[in-house]
Design an enzyme around this catalytic site. Structure first.
Site, mmCIF file in Angstrom:
data_model
loop_
_atom_site.group_PDB
_atom_site.id
_atom_site.type_symbol
_atom_site.label_atom_id
_atom_site.label_comp_id
_atom_site.label_asym_id
_atom_site.label_seq_id
_atom_site.Cartn_x
_atom_site.Cartn_y
_atom_site.Cartn_z
ATOM 1 C CB THR A 164 35.085 39.154 48.517
ATOM 2 O OG1 THR A 164 36.670 38.662 48.329
ATOM 3 C CG2 THR A 164 35.143 40.759 48.675
ATOM 4 C CB ILE A 193 47.846 42.606 49.358
ATOM 5 C CG1 ILE A 193 48.872 42.812 50.605
ATOM 6 C CG2 ILE A 193 46.901 43.574 49.089
ATOM 7 C CD1 ILE A 193 49.770 44.211 50.566
ATOM 8 C CB THR A 215 33.539 39.107 44.781
ATOM 9 O OG1 THR A 215 33.880 37.877 45.191
ATOM 10 C CG2 THR A 215 32.361 38.897 44.013
HETATM 11 N N1 ASP Z 1 39.010 38.546 45.527
HETATM 12 C C1 ASP Z 1 39.272 37.798 46.743
HETATM 13 C C2 ASP Z 1 40.719 37.707 46.747
HETATM 14 O O1 ASP Z 1 41.211 37.553 45.837
HETATM 15 C C3 ASP Z 1 38.600 36.534 46.899
HETATM 16 C C4 ASP Z 1 37.105 36.386 46.324
HETATM 17 O O2 ASP Z 1 36.561 37.702 46.067
HETATM 18 O O3 ASP Z 1 36.619 35.269 46.228
HETATM 19 O O4 ASP Z 1 41.213 37.632 47.853
#
Ligand code: ASP
Length: 296
Positions: A164, A193, A215
């Site tokens: 992210t 989502i 994230t």
């Molecule tokens: N939080 C993001 C999701 O779950 C992925 C990430 O931040 O690594 O889609």
């Protein structure tokens, strides 16, 4: 005049060969995103404009999981989620499961500014993008060498393939803002989502507490409503930003299996970057002039 500060992140989670092989390119991307946002603040621009500019830069960068370079879903396409929030009026905008839009964070901002809603998904969000003549791209634009390779490898460990981008900033007026944007997790079911677009989970901003962008494993972030929790700990316990992030990540969630990373800023220019996993790609420029970029 208030002191300005900005932090950006490019995802947190397990280490990977992609990161090891592209360490310098990741650092350069983070540094450029930071400078893009910082330039807005230096000129007296708003924290909202600064975080949007920093996130747009990362959305266009093929190595980060959002916009170009987003993770590919189980069905073989790309769906994007993004959000933006400012801390003075608590205004926010978010979009989920958007396809074909180059910079989802701009659509989130348009939802915030020009609709009566806070959160739009799928075709509705695309409609807003069209009405605002925001840039669109063919499906092939979003898929890059490494995301196609991951998809074709068929390794369906979604936890291993996520990422992210996000940014938090404090401007000369003492207002703070946060933005988060993601391609979600590889092989996720269409329609999943990401926390990144859920206000209070992957993003939150309130001038009296903090602006945070999250994230990591989105299902855990939603389960524990982390962004708002950090703000609530500051508000109800009178904790500092650093204490609140520590409390959530290393005390409340110390036994959680999810990878989580948080960046935050306060209206006084305090910044925080904390994570519970191998890495969080990040760059920062604090109100005291301290600046840097780090991956681990
Ligand atoms: N939080 C993001 C999701 O779950 C992925 C990430 O931040 O690594 O889609």
């Amino acid at each position: 005049m208030n002191k300005i500060a900005i932090v950006v992140h490019g995802g947190a989670g397990p280490d990977s060969s992609l990161i090891q092989e592209n360490e310098e390119a990741y650092k350069e991307g983070l540094q450029n995103a930071l400078s893009t946002g910082y330039a807005v603040l230096e000129k007296g621009g708003s924290a909202l404009d600064a975080v949007e500019a920093a996130v747009i830069y990362l959305e266009d960068h093929p190595l980060f999981n959002d916009g170009k370079g987003a993770a590919i879903t189980r069905e073989g396409d790309v769906q994007l989620c993004a959000s933006i929030m400012e801390g003075k009026e608590l205004s926010s905008g978010a979009v989920a499961s958007v396809q074909g839009i180059k910079n989802p964070v701009q659509v989130a901002r348009a939802v915030m500014n020009d609709t009566n809603y806070r959160y739009l998904a799928c075709e509705g969000a695309v409609l807003v993008a069209r009405e605002h003549q925001l840039p669109v791209e063919e499906a092939s634009y979003f898929m890059t060498g490494h995301t196609i390779k991951t998809y074709e490898s068929g390794i369906k460990d979604t936890m291993a393939h996520h990422g992210t981008v996000g940014s938090v900033a404090c401007d000369q007026q003492g207002n703070i803002a946060a933005a988060t944007s993601t391609g979600g997790t590889a092989f996720s079911m269409r329609g999943r989502i990401a926390d990144s677009s859920v206000i209070g989970c992957g993003v939150y901003a309130k001038n009296s507490t903090c602006a945070v962008s999250l994230t990591g494993d989105g299902e855990y972030i939603i389960k524990h409503v982390i962004a708002h929790d950090v703000s609530a700990i500051m508000e109800y316990r009178n904790s500092s930003l650093t204490e609140a992030c520590y409390e959530v990540l290393h005390k409340k969630l110390k036994d959680t299996k999810g990878d989580i990373g948080i960046i935050g800023v306060t209206a006084q220019g305090e910044i925080c970057m904390d994570f519970n996993c191998d890495r969080m790609l990040r760059a920062w420029q604090g109100s005291d002039g301290e600046k840097g970029v780090a991956l681990y």
